[in-house]
Design a protein around this motif. Sequence first.
Motif, PDB file in Angstrom:
ATOM      1  N   LEU A  44      70.757 -58.106   2.289  1.00 15.26           N
ATOM      2  CA  LEU A  44      70.628 -59.425   1.677  1.00 15.26           C
ATOM      3  C   LEU A  44      70.329 -60.507   2.712  1.00 15.26           C
ATOM      4  N   LEU A  57      66.819 -63.392   3.222  1.00 13.76           N
ATOM      5  CA  LEU A  57      67.202 -64.804   3.211  1.00 13.76           C
ATOM      6  C   LEU A  57      66.833 -65.488   4.530  1.00 13.76           C
ATOM      7  N   GLY A  97      64.202 -68.506   4.865  1.00  9.88           N
ATOM      8  CA  GLY A  97      64.605 -69.754   5.513  1.00  9.88           C
ATOM      9  C   GLY A  97      63.680 -70.127   6.666  1.00  9.88           C
TER      10      GLY A  97
END
Length: 142
Positions: A101, A105, A109
Amino acid sequence: MDNATYCYSNDCTPLTSSKSARKPAGSTVVNMGHTAKVPPRDYLVWSLCNTLYVNFCCLGFMALIYSIKARDQKTLGDLQAAQECSDKAKWYNILASGWNLLVPLLILGLLVLLLVHLGSAEGSFDFFGEDGFQSFMNLFSR
């Protein structure tokens, strides 16, 4: 039909010979002793998913190994060893899932930060225009 008309073998005799002697009892308590231990989970499906997806530092593969060990120990009847392998498989799965996960991310970002930085650079930055890639490379050649 009366019970007396039937002929029972020795291993299957009725408890009473007449219907009047059968009275419903009050409440009966049966002491079962210790409840059977629930075998530990092996987390095999979760381990397979973590092995097939990203698999950073082979965490998913380690979880798969301990899941198979837990299943083998459970089959052999060694619940203590199966519980230890199950705990290790669970923690490796947690680490692998967290990494699975975290990576997307972080990439998302960084992409957003790059686009914000490029949008606030000198002048208008058109990455998808005719000279977009060339002007993108010029940002790093300064």
